[in-house]
Scaffold this active site. Sequence first.
Site, PDB file in Angstrom:
ATOM      1  N   ASN A   7      29.195  -3.283  99.920  1.00 20.04           N
ATOM      2  CA  ASN A   7      29.830  -2.454  98.901  1.00 20.04           C
ATOM      3  C   ASN A   7      29.279  -2.884  97.556  1.00 20.04           C
ATOM      4  O   ASN A   7      29.676  -3.924  97.026  1.00 20.04           O
ATOM      5  CB  ASN A   7      31.350  -2.632  98.954  1.00 20.04           C
ATOM      6  N   TRP A   8      28.366  -2.073  97.049  1.00 20.65           N
ATOM      7  CA  TRP A   8      27.714  -2.448  95.781  1.00 20.65           C
ATOM      8  C   TRP A   8      28.598  -2.171  94.572  1.00 20.65           C
ATOM      9  O   TRP A   8      28.220  -2.503  93.443  1.00 20.65           O
ATOM     10  CB  TRP A   8      26.380  -1.706  95.652  1.00 20.65           C
ATOM     11  N   LYS A   9      29.731  -1.503  94.789  1.00 23.30           N
ATOM     12  CA  LYS A   9      30.648  -1.210  93.677  1.00 23.30           C
ATOM     13  C   LYS A   9      29.872  -0.531  92.530  1.00 23.30           C
ATOM     14  O   LYS A   9      28.960   0.241  92.788  1.00 23.30           O
ATOM     15  CB  LYS A   9      31.387  -2.484  93.247  1.00 23.30           C
TER      16      LYS A   9
ATOM     17  N   HIS B  81      39.882   1.654  98.887  1.00 23.88           N
ATOM     18  CA  HIS B  81      39.593   0.307  98.390  1.00 23.88           C
ATOM     19  C   HIS B  81      40.654  -0.096  97.353  1.00 23.88           C
ATOM     20  O   HIS B  81      41.098   0.733  96.565  1.00 23.88           O
ATOM     21  CB  HIS B  81      38.193   0.270  97.763  1.00 23.88           C
TER      22      HIS B  81
ATOM     23  N   GLU C 134      40.418  -1.589  94.642  1.00 26.33           N
ATOM     24  CA  GLU C 134      40.039  -1.326  93.242  1.00 26.33           C
ATOM     25  C   GLU C 134      40.307   0.125  92.870  1.00 26.33           C
ATOM     26  O   GLU C 134      40.588   0.436  91.713  1.00 26.33           O
ATOM     27  CB  GLU C 134      38.564  -1.716  93.022  1.00 26.33           C
TER      28      GLU C 134
ATOM     29  N   GLU D  82      41.079  -6.510 103.410  1.00 28.75           N
ATOM     30  CA  GLU D  82      40.612  -7.158 102.185  1.00 28.75           C
ATOM     31  C   GLU D  82      41.815  -7.614 101.367  1.00 28.75           C
ATOM     32  O   GLU D  82      42.369  -6.825 100.575  1.00 28.75           O
ATOM     33  CB  GLU D  82      39.779  -6.177 101.345  1.00 28.75           C
TER      34      GLU D  82
ATOM     35  N   SER E 222      35.217 -12.169  98.956  1.00 28.50           N
ATOM     36  CA  SER E 222      34.414 -13.369  98.692  1.00 28.50           C
ATOM     37  C   SER E 222      33.638 -13.847  99.918  1.00 28.50           C
ATOM     38  O   SER E 222      33.472 -15.047 100.129  1.00 28.50           O
ATOM     39  CB  SER E 222      35.300 -14.491  98.131  1.00 28.50           C
TER      40      SER E 222
ATOM     41  N   GLY F 132      31.073  -7.639  98.996  1.00 32.24           N
ATOM     42  CA  GLY F 132      30.919  -7.142  97.632  1.00 32.24           C
ATOM     43  C   GLY F 132      29.792  -7.856  96.905  1.00 32.24           C
ATOM     44  O   GLY F 132      28.617  -7.578  97.130  1.00 32.24           O
ATOM     45  N   GLY F 133      30.151  -8.814  96.064  1.00 33.02           N
ATOM     46  CA  GLY F 133      29.170  -9.477  95.199  1.00 33.02           C
ATOM     47  C   GLY F 133      27.940  -9.986  95.928  1.00 33.02           C
ATOM     48  O   GLY F 133      26.810  -9.793  95.460  1.00 33.02           O
TER      49      GLY F 133
HETATM   50  P1  13P Z   1      33.660  -9.540  96.960  1.00 37.26           P
HETATM   51  O1  13P Z   1      32.832  -9.834  98.191  1.00 37.26           O
HETATM   52  O2  13P Z   1      32.852  -9.473  95.712  1.00 37.26           O
HETATM   53  O3  13P Z   1      34.849 -10.449  96.878  1.00 37.26           O
HETATM   54  O4  13P Z   1      34.237  -8.049  97.153  1.00 37.26           O
HETATM   55  C1  13P Z   1      34.828  -7.716  98.351  1.00 37.26           C
HETATM   56  C2  13P Z   1      35.069  -6.267  98.367  1.00 37.26           C
HETATM   57  O5  13P Z   1      35.891  -5.758  97.638  1.00 37.26           O
HETATM   58  C3  13P Z   1      34.265  -5.452  99.276  1.00 37.26           C
HETATM   59  O6  13P Z   1      34.736  -4.148  99.341  1.00 37.26           O
END
Ligand code: 13P
Length: 276
Positions: free
Chosen positions: A9-11, A101, A103, A181, A225, A246-247
Amino acid sequence: MRRVIVAANWKMNTTPADAGELARTIAGRTRVDGVVRIICPPFVCLGPVGDAVAGDASSAPDGSPVLVGAQNVHHAAAGAHTGEISASMLAGLATWVIIGHSERRRDAGETDTQIAAKLVRAWSAGLRPILCVGEVLADRDAGRADDVVEGQLRGALAGAPIPTPVHDAGADLPWLTIAYEPVWAIGTGRNARGSDAAAMAAAIRRTLDDLGIEGAAVPILYGGSVTSANIDEFLAEPGLDGALVGGASLKADEMAGIVARAGTTAAARAAHATTG
Ligand code: 13P
């Protein structure tokens, strides 16, 4: 047999100018048999990423391609929704979609009712949803994590017209994937314990069964994470089937390590299935 899945997930990161190159690099470094690899870039990067991962150079030795997912879809089919993207617009650009998600629940105020409608739109357009659920820290501390996640599942899935069987044997891919998550673990560097995530996966499957959805056939991913250094803790749990990253998914080295570890689980499951 449930598939092993690593979804990136590149957000709100990358641009149409650089997303293709990153996708190509990740694809080339994650050519591992048996793992479903999915990259979910921003909407405007879906085309460049799809173009970049098309072709043999991105496929695993077993021929499986890198699949492309969107990070959201609107709950209406079309109409006066300025700035939104419908499921039918994603045709040819994505085959997966992240829905619900945390967010988006936080930033866009998405409700369970909207999330339920998004799932319906996704399925009717032939998209495979990854439904995200997870509790905030106050809920976990108060011992309410299971109840919160159960509520999210019921809100999104009660009465849902989910394609059956939920494991699409033709494509050997699921029509429903859940990402657990925990909100407090996202982007904080503080991951959940593998055992806690596995306990939640078991609770999720009980709720799915109760809703008439075959929980044993639904892959459950952990997200929050995840890195190449901690992925082992999650994939050591038989009830967990991969990760939503994510990151770390913006770093080719990290993705190489995560998918390599996922390949070990996929190979072990395949051997187990063969020997019975
Ligand atoms: P991180 O891996 O940056 O904590 O993000 C997780 C996430 O929200 C994947 O959708």
